[in-house]
Scaffold this active site. Structure first.
Site: not given
Ligand code: GLA
Length: 367
Positions: A17, A15, A103, A153, A107
């Site tokens: 990263t 996460e 939300g 995502d 994603s």
């Molecule tokens: C959101 C962003 C991703 C990622 C995560 C955290 O989902 O869309 O790109 O950075 O946060 O891991």
């Protein structure tokens, strides 16, 4: 009419990263967004979403509109980026339908972007490489919508596979599909607290990581992203960093190592080890990166000791949204009951719980 579906995702580990050129391990889930396109002869796009009342119309031959903090920014942004990349689109009516809760950190936005991108490409008879599509959708979110998200995502919404987690190197975009054993389920628990205020915090975390990179690059010229910094580097050169930046860097460095260890654990079907790494990831996100919330922590605390749970952690950007739990398939029902009762007792909120299957990335579903 042509319809494409693109899945939401749950991130198993890795996460915050992706925008540090590091490693992530999401899986696409069996909740998706579908977008149908009914082509028109002109270059007008009429965009509708089942979740909202208003319809939006744009003319691809006129100056492109700017984002206006509206649901349509995502589909419009995708059209803008495809055209800007030199793909000539045709007009059409787009109908968007989402099963991915908004939300919640699953994603839904990337699923909208990817399903719209696939529909627009098909409507114009264009074949676009999937990696390029992922990057264009990310660009729509970065440059049009204004959220500086990483590539995770959009990538998994296109490259996910059934019963597989996807371990992605966010620098090279090389990836490996790893088997999720049949004996476990990915159970997602929604705290029912949306992460509406997360955008500023997200951008602030990114800026803090960049501050870290600048610092280390002064001593270590090969450092271009936190991906390039080791724990030893942090110890040796990180002492003068402000305490907060030090902790942010430590999260990213240790989290990258955890993803590599988790991939090895999954390859060996060592679910206990995988679960320990998930627990460590949560602690690091809570204490070092500070993107968890009271509700996420509570959900993890309730879930972790339940029989049949290998691991539990927050998933996605944080500040609300969901946790992901790796649960023995035979114990899922008891898990659901116990979490729902425990969480509601403390918060008064009824959590939604989704028993997910790792699923296939975007695909056409009708023609
Ligand atoms: C959101 C962003 C991703 C990622 C995560 C955290 O989902 O869309 O790109 O950075 O946060 O891991």
């Amino acid at each position: 009419m042509i319809t494409f579906r693109a899945p939401g995702r749950v991130n198993l580990i890795g996460e915050h990263t992706d925008y540090n050129a590091g490693f992530v391990m999401p899986a696409a889930i069996n909740l998706s967004v579908s977008t149908s396109i009914t082509p028109r002869d002109d270059r007008k796009l009429q965009i509708r979403s089942a979740d909202f009342e208003d319809e939006v119309e744009i003319d691809l031959d006129e100056a492109m509109p700017a984002a206006r903090r509206h649901w349509s920014d995502y589909p419009v942004g995708v059209a803008v980026m495809l055209e800007r990349a030199g793909y000539r689109l045709r007009g059409g009516r787009l109908d968007i339908n989402s099963e991915v809760p908004m939300g919640s950190g699953l994603s839904s936005s990337a699923a909208v972007e990817v399903s719209v991108a696939c529909a627009l490409a098909a409507g114009a008879n264009l074949t676009i490489d999937r990696k390029e599509l992922a990057l264009l959708c990310q660009k729509a979110e970065n440059e049009f919508v204004g959220a500086h998200v990483g590539i995770m995502d959009q990538f998994v919404a296109l490259f996910g596979e059934e019963r597989r987690a996807l371990m992605l190197d966010c620098r090279s975009l090389d990836y490996k599909l790893l088997p999720v054993p049949e004996t476990v389920r990915l159970v997602v628990c929604n705290t029912m607290v949306k992460h509406e205020l997360a955008a500023n915090e997200y951008n602030e975390r990114r800026a803090q990581c960049e501050q870290g990179v600048e610092h280390f690059a002064r001593f270590l010229p090969h450092v271009q992203a936190l991906r390039d910094v080791t724990l030893e580097d942090l110890e040796q050169y990180g002492r003068e960093l402000p305490e907060v930046i030090h902790r942010r860097c430590r999260h990213v460095i240790t989290e990258n190592a955890r993803v590599l260890a988790a991939a090895a654990a999954l390859e060996q079907q060592d679910l206990s080890r995988f679960g320990q790494l998930m627990a460590q990831s949560h602690v690091s996100l809570r204490d070092d990166y500070e993107v968890s919330s009271r509700e996420l922590d509570l959900m993890v605390e309730i879930a972790a000791p339940i029989e049949g749970v290998y691991g539990a952690r927050m998933t996605g950007g944080g500040f609300g949204g969901c946790t992901v739990n790796l649960v023995d398939a035979a114990r899922v029902e008891n898990f659901q009951r116990t979490v729902a009762a425990g969480y509601e007792q403390v918060t008064g909120l009824k959590p939604e719980i989704y028993v997910c299957e790792a699923s296939k990335g975007a695909e056409q579903i009708t023609s």
